[in-house]
Design an enzyme around this catalytic site. Structure first.
Site, PDB file in Angstrom:
ATOM      1  N   ASN A   1      43.727  22.567  42.101  1.00 62.11           N
ATOM      2  CA  ASN A   1      42.605  21.617  42.143  1.00 62.11           C
ATOM      3  C   ASN A   1      42.270  21.106  40.746  1.00 62.11           C
ATOM      4  OD1 ASN A   1      41.236  21.062  44.849  1.00 62.11           O
ATOM      5  ND2 ASN A   1      41.611  23.280  44.976  1.00 62.11           N
TER       6      ASN A   1
ATOM      7  N   HIS B   1      35.247  24.772  48.676  1.00 63.12           N
ATOM      8  CA  HIS B   1      35.453  26.009  49.438  1.00 63.12           C
ATOM      9  C   HIS B   1      36.353  25.709  50.638  1.00 63.12           C
ATOM     10  CE1 HIS B   1      34.505  30.030  50.845  1.00 63.12           C
ATOM     11  NE2 HIS B   1      34.367  29.511  52.055  1.00 63.12           N
TER      12      HIS B   1
ATOM     13  N   LEU C   1      28.288  33.357  39.785  1.00 61.80           N
ATOM     14  CA  LEU C   1      27.422  33.096  38.631  1.00 61.80           C
ATOM     15  C   LEU C   1      25.988  33.527  38.942  1.00 61.80           C
ATOM     16  CD1 LEU C   1      28.916  29.575  37.911  1.00 61.80           C
ATOM     17  CD2 LEU C   1      29.189  31.589  36.434  1.00 61.80           C
TER      18      LEU C   1
ATOM     19  N   ASN D   1      31.164  23.042  43.907  1.00 58.09           N
ATOM     20  CA  ASN D   1      32.265  23.957  44.230  1.00 58.09           C
ATOM     21  C   ASN D   1      33.036  23.413  45.424  1.00 58.09           C
ATOM     22  OD1 ASN D   1      33.820  26.409  44.323  1.00 58.09           O
ATOM     23  ND2 ASN D   1      32.530  27.116  46.005  1.00 58.09           N
TER      24      ASN D   1
ATOM     25  N   GLY E   1      45.068  26.958  39.949  1.00 53.78           N
ATOM     26  CA  GLY E   1      44.590  25.744  39.279  1.00 53.78           C
ATOM     27  C   GLY E   1      45.113  24.433  39.833  1.00 53.78           C
TER      28      GLY E   1
ATOM     29  N   MET F   1      36.614  32.578  41.051  1.00 52.42           N
ATOM     30  CA  MET F   1      36.324  33.696  41.940  1.00 52.42           C
ATOM     31  C   MET F   1      35.239  34.650  41.432  1.00 52.42           C
ATOM     32  SD  MET F   1      37.891  32.960  44.546  1.00 52.42           S
ATOM     33  CE  MET F   1      39.283  32.117  45.269  1.00 52.42           C
ATOM     34  N   LYS F   2      34.413  34.183  40.514  1.00 50.47           N
ATOM     35  CA  LYS F   2      33.281  35.002  40.065  1.00 50.47           C
ATOM     36  C   LYS F   2      31.991  34.380  40.572  1.00 50.47           C
ATOM     37  CE  LYS F   2      35.711  37.823  37.526  1.00 50.47           C
ATOM     38  NZ  LYS F   2      35.844  39.222  37.894  1.00 50.47           N
TER      39      LYS F   2
HETATM   40  C1  GAR Z   1      41.301  26.606  46.862  1.00 53.97           C
HETATM   41  O1  GAR Z   1      41.718  26.622  48.197  1.00 53.97           O
HETATM   42  C2  GAR Z   1      39.786  26.646  46.804  1.00 53.97           C
HETATM   43  O2  GAR Z   1      39.160  25.938  47.843  1.00 53.97           O
HETATM   44  C3  GAR Z   1      39.534  28.124  46.948  1.00 53.97           C
HETATM   45  O3  GAR Z   1      40.533  28.751  46.189  1.00 53.97           O
HETATM   46  C4  GAR Z   1      41.680  27.908  46.162  1.00 53.97           C
HETATM   47  C5  GAR Z   1      42.036  27.684  44.714  1.00 53.97           C
HETATM   48  O4  GAR Z   1      43.257  27.018  44.582  1.00 53.97           O
HETATM   49  N1  GAR Z   1      38.235  28.465  46.504  1.00 53.97           N
HETATM   50  C6  GAR Z   1      37.541  29.497  46.969  1.00 53.97           C
HETATM   51  O5  GAR Z   1      37.953  30.236  47.840  1.00 53.97           O
HETATM   52  C7  GAR Z   1      36.174  29.679  46.346  1.00 53.97           C
HETATM   53  N2  GAR Z   1      35.352  30.493  47.141  1.00 53.97           N
HETATM   54  P1  GAR Z   1      43.663  26.379  43.198  1.00 53.97           P
HETATM   55  O6  GAR Z   1      43.451  27.453  42.113  1.00 53.97           O
HETATM   56  O7  GAR Z   1      45.125  26.020  43.348  1.00 53.97           O
HETATM   57  O8  GAR Z   1      42.792  25.180  42.977  1.00 53.97           O
END
Ligand code: GAR
Length: 194
Positions: free
Chosen positions: A22, A114, A98, A112, A20, A95-96
């Site tokens: 972000n 990525h 939709l 989103n 979390g 990570m799900k």
């Molecule tokens: C982040 O690096 C985000 O870009 C990635 O997971 C991490 C979450 O970090 N997202 C993905 O890979 C989605 N496909 P966080 O929980 O500390 O924000």
């Protein structure tokens, strides 16, 4: 989506599954007067997600949803979103996947972040794959969410250089720092009439 005129904030839900960071960063920005969104709901696919503590700390309503049955999970989320009058969704380490049906209901209103330069390295283990392929650059992308994984229209990207001393961990850290800049910028780009 229609651009925001004036200072009325768009009610937003952030979906998470883990750390979390972000979410924490978006909360910081949403607390600023001129940032176009307020975060009114946090949805987690995981009851142990560390990120849930940021919702608690900031007194934001949070809900953990069991995704064992996708349709039930999404119906529950749709109910919560309508109850809170949510009009925009930010996926942040969610990570799900939709369903098309859910995404259609929020068409053009789900974004989103990525950790790769899409369209390269959709899906998981992006840093490992970029390094194994001897890429010289990687980065992060904010994009609209469609029913095809990590394939919606790109809003903004930030590039980082991969050096020969980089490890998967150091690359992840470098990119994450860029994510904290990119996500708020991309949200402003699509929601504020500049
Ligand atoms: C982040 O690096 C985000 O870009 C990635 O997971 C991490 C979450 O970090 N997202 C993905 O890979 C989605 N496909 P966080 O929980 O500390 O924000």
């Amino acid at each position: 989506m229609k651009k925001l005129i004036g200072l009325k904030k768009i009610k937003t839900a952030v979906f998470i599954s883990g750390r979390g960071s972000n979410l924490k960063n978006l909360i910081k920005f949403a607390n600023k007067k001129k940032f176009p969104i307020s975060i009114n709901l946090v949805i987690s696919s995981n009851k142990n997600a560390k990120g849930l503590k940021f919702a608690k700390k900031n007194k934001i309503e949070k809900k953990t949803i069991n995704f064992a049955n996708l349709r039930k999970a999404e119906n529950k989320i749709l109910y919560l979103l309508s109850k809170k009058k949510i009009n925009f969704i930010c996926l942040a380490g969610f990570m799900k996947v939709l369903s098309a049906n859910f995404i259609q209901k929020f068409n053009g209103k789900i974004v989103n972040i990525h950790p790769s330069l899409l369209p390269k390295y959709k899906g998981l283990n992006t840093h490992k794959r970029a390094m194994e392929n001897n890429e010289k650059f990687s980065g992060c992308t904010v994009h609209y969410v469609t029913s095809k994984l990590d394939s919606g229209k790109i809003i903004m990207q930030k590039v980082v250089k991969i050096t020969k001393n980089d490890t998967i961990k150091s690359l992840e850290k470098k990119i994450l720092k860029k994510e904290y800049i990119l996500y708020p910028l991309a949200i402003k780009k699509i929601l504020i009439n500049l």
